[in-house]
Enzyme design. Structure first.
Site, PDB file in Angstrom:
ATOM      1  N   SER A  10      56.810  34.306  55.450  1.00 44.09           N
ATOM      2  CA  SER A  10      56.462  34.390  54.020  1.00 44.09           C
ATOM      3  C   SER A  10      56.786  35.790  53.524  1.00 44.09           C
ATOM      4  CB  SER A  10      54.976  34.114  53.818  1.00 44.09           C
ATOM      5  OG  SER A  10      54.602  34.585  52.541  1.00 44.09           O
ATOM      6  N   ASP A  37      56.662  32.526  48.034  1.00 47.68           N
ATOM      7  CA  ASP A  37      55.391  32.191  47.389  1.00 47.68           C
ATOM      8  C   ASP A  37      55.391  32.576  45.912  1.00 47.68           C
ATOM      9  OD1 ASP A  37      53.707  31.096  49.499  1.00 47.68           O
ATOM     10  OD2 ASP A  37      53.900  33.071  50.438  1.00 47.68           O
ATOM     11  N   HIS A  68      57.326  27.728  47.455  1.00 46.03           N
ATOM     12  CA  HIS A  68      55.959  27.199  47.415  1.00 46.03           C
ATOM     13  C   HIS A  68      55.362  27.567  46.062  1.00 46.03           C
ATOM     14  CE1 HIS A  68      51.600  27.684  49.165  1.00 46.03           C
ATOM     15  NE2 HIS A  68      51.680  26.743  48.236  1.00 46.03           N
ATOM     16  N   GLY A 144      46.635  32.082  47.423  1.00 45.51           N
ATOM     17  CA  GLY A 144      46.518  33.231  46.527  1.00 45.51           C
ATOM     18  C   GLY A 144      46.801  34.567  47.199  1.00 45.51           C
ATOM     19  N   PHE A 145      46.564  34.643  48.499  1.00 43.20           N
ATOM     20  CA  PHE A 145      46.720  35.930  49.180  1.00 43.20           C
ATOM     21  C   PHE A 145      47.200  35.752  50.612  1.00 43.20           C
ATOM     22  CE2 PHE A 145      43.351  36.075  46.053  1.00 43.20           C
ATOM     23  CZ  PHE A 145      43.742  37.146  45.254  1.00 43.20           C
ATOM     24  N   GLY A 146      47.977  36.704  51.070  1.00 44.14           N
ATOM     25  CA  GLY A 146      48.334  36.755  52.479  1.00 44.14           C
ATOM     26  C   GLY A 146      47.196  37.403  53.259  1.00 44.14           C
ATOM     27  N   GLY A 147      47.302  37.350  54.574  1.00 45.08           N
ATOM     28  CA  GLY A 147      46.372  38.095  55.424  1.00 45.08           C
ATOM     29  C   GLY A 147      44.987  37.492  55.575  1.00 45.08           C
ATOM     30  N   GLY A 183      47.318  32.326  57.839  1.00 42.31           N
ATOM     31  CA  GLY A 183      46.603  32.785  59.036  1.00 42.31           C
ATOM     32  C   GLY A 183      47.228  32.379  60.354  1.00 42.31           C
ATOM     33  N   GLY A 203      53.171  35.195  57.352  1.00 42.43           N
ATOM     34  CA  GLY A 203      53.467  36.358  56.507  1.00 42.43           C
ATOM     35  C   GLY A 203      53.071  37.635  57.191  1.00 42.43           C
ATOM     36  N   SER A 204      51.769  37.950  57.131  1.00 41.22           N
ATOM     37  CA  SER A 204      51.296  39.223  57.674  1.00 41.22           C
ATOM     38  C   SER A 204      51.542  39.327  59.187  1.00 41.22           C
ATOM     39  CB  SER A 204      49.816  39.414  57.353  1.00 41.22           C
ATOM     40  OG  SER A 204      49.071  38.266  57.712  1.00 41.22           O
TER      41      SER A 204
HETATM   42  C1  DX5 Z   1      49.039  32.132  50.530  1.00 38.87           C
HETATM   43  C2  DX5 Z   1      50.532  31.933  50.731  1.00 38.87           C
HETATM   44  C3  DX5 Z   1      50.987  32.158  52.114  1.00 38.87           C
HETATM   45  C4  DX5 Z   1      50.761  33.541  52.639  1.00 38.87           C
HETATM   46  C5  DX5 Z   1      50.616  33.462  54.135  1.00 38.87           C
HETATM   47  O1  DX5 Z   1      48.678  31.635  49.281  1.00 38.87           O
HETATM   48  O2  DX5 Z   1      50.904  30.627  50.357  1.00 38.87           O
HETATM   49  O3  DX5 Z   1      52.349  31.783  52.267  1.00 38.87           O
HETATM   50  O4  DX5 Z   1      51.773  34.444  52.333  1.00 38.87           O
HETATM   51  O5  DX5 Z   1      50.324  34.711  54.612  1.00 38.87           O
HETATM   52  P1  DX5 Z   1      49.650  34.953  56.018  1.00 38.87           P
HETATM   53  O6  DX5 Z   1      50.576  34.396  57.046  1.00 38.87           O
HETATM   54  O7  DX5 Z   1      49.482  36.419  56.050  1.00 38.87           O
HETATM   55  O8  DX5 Z   1      48.327  34.183  55.993  1.00 38.87           O
HETATM   56 ZN    ZN Z   2      52.949  29.823  50.916  1.00 35.76          ZN
END
Ligand code: DX5
Ligand code: ZN
Length: 232
Positions: A10, A37, A68, A144-147, A183, A203-204
């Site tokens: 991501s 994203d 996405h 909404g957020f990574g990590g 995650g 992602g992270s």
């Molecule tokens: C969250 C995004 C994900 C996010 C995943 O809303 O859709 O694609 O970037 O990030 P990680 O892998 O860090 O959970």
């Molecule tokens: Zn995503």
């Protein structure tokens, strides 16, 4: 049946100041799909990137771009992403008043289509549209957020989605991908694969683990994800 595992970094967690280089590096490190994203500060409480950025990265890579959409409404923006070079476009059922129509719009625009399920969204939305779906994406965090931390109930939901996909494959011979998003890391990717996922967004876990000593910056972390998958 296809048993390939695909890794989809991501780019939400990439360094946006050098996005093209990040994409080149992460694909060369052994990943398969660019997960893109899109957040609108309305459907989800965050704001990210749109078709202009998709168009800018399109010439940088031959990899599949997996858009996405975390936006509401979805129909106006779908053709824009198709024109910008997206290969797969997924959206959340809550983002569309007419899910069947939006899925058709994605396909008619020339892209593969998919539905995305939040942790508490039931899979029932699939029941009458399987023939219009190429990928099912299960969120393992709230969007909404990574990590964020992987929500373990997703494993049960993956098993149910896998049953639906396999039953559909038996009937039609058509393969639908099962993607998981949120995650995912080297410690949990194997049990997520065992539960039925074949496509893994990270992602992270990837962009947070770059190494200057790696030829393509992310070789070590991608290798550890692949090593975990090899145990499945
Ligand atoms: C969250 C995004 C994900 C996010 C995943 O809303 O859709 O694609 O970037 O990030 P990680 O892998 O860090 O959970
Ligand atoms: Zn995503």
């Amino acid at each position: 049946m296809d048993k390939t595992f695909r890794i989809a970094p991501s780019i939400l967690s990439a360094n946006f100041a050098k996005l093209g280089q990040e994409i080149t590096d992460v694909i060369k490190s052994g990943t398969d799909i660019v997960h893109f994203d899109v957040m609108d500060n309305h459907y989800v409480p965050n704001l990210t990137i749109g078709p202009l950025v998709c168009e800018a990265i399109r010439p940088v890579t031959d990899a599949i771009i997996d858009v996405h959409l975390m936006v509401k409404p979805v129909d106006r923006i779908i053709p824009d992403f198709a024109k910008a070079g997206a290969n797969i476009i997924t959206f959340h059922p809550e983002g569309s008043e007419h899910i069947d129509r939006s899925l058709s719009l994605v396909r008619d625009s020339g892209c593969k289509s998919g539905l995305v399920f939040n942790p508490a969204t039931p899979l029932d939305y699939l029941d009458h549209v399987m023939d219009k779906i190429d990928m099912i994406l299960l969120m393992s965090v709230n969007p909404g957020f990574g990590g964020q931390k992987f929500i373990p109930e997703t494993l049960n939901k993956l098993r149910i989605a896998r049953q639906k996909i396999d039953a559909y494959y038996e009937k039609t011979g058509r393969q639908i991908w099962l993607e998981v998003d949120g995650g995912v890391n080297a410690n949990n990717i194997a049990e997520i694969a065992k539960a039925g996922a074949d496509t893994f967004v990270a992602g992270s876990a990837i962009f947070g683990a770059g190494k200057d000593t790696d030829p393509n910056h992310y070789d070590t972390v991608v290798k550890s994800l692949r090593a975990s998958l090899a145990t499945v």
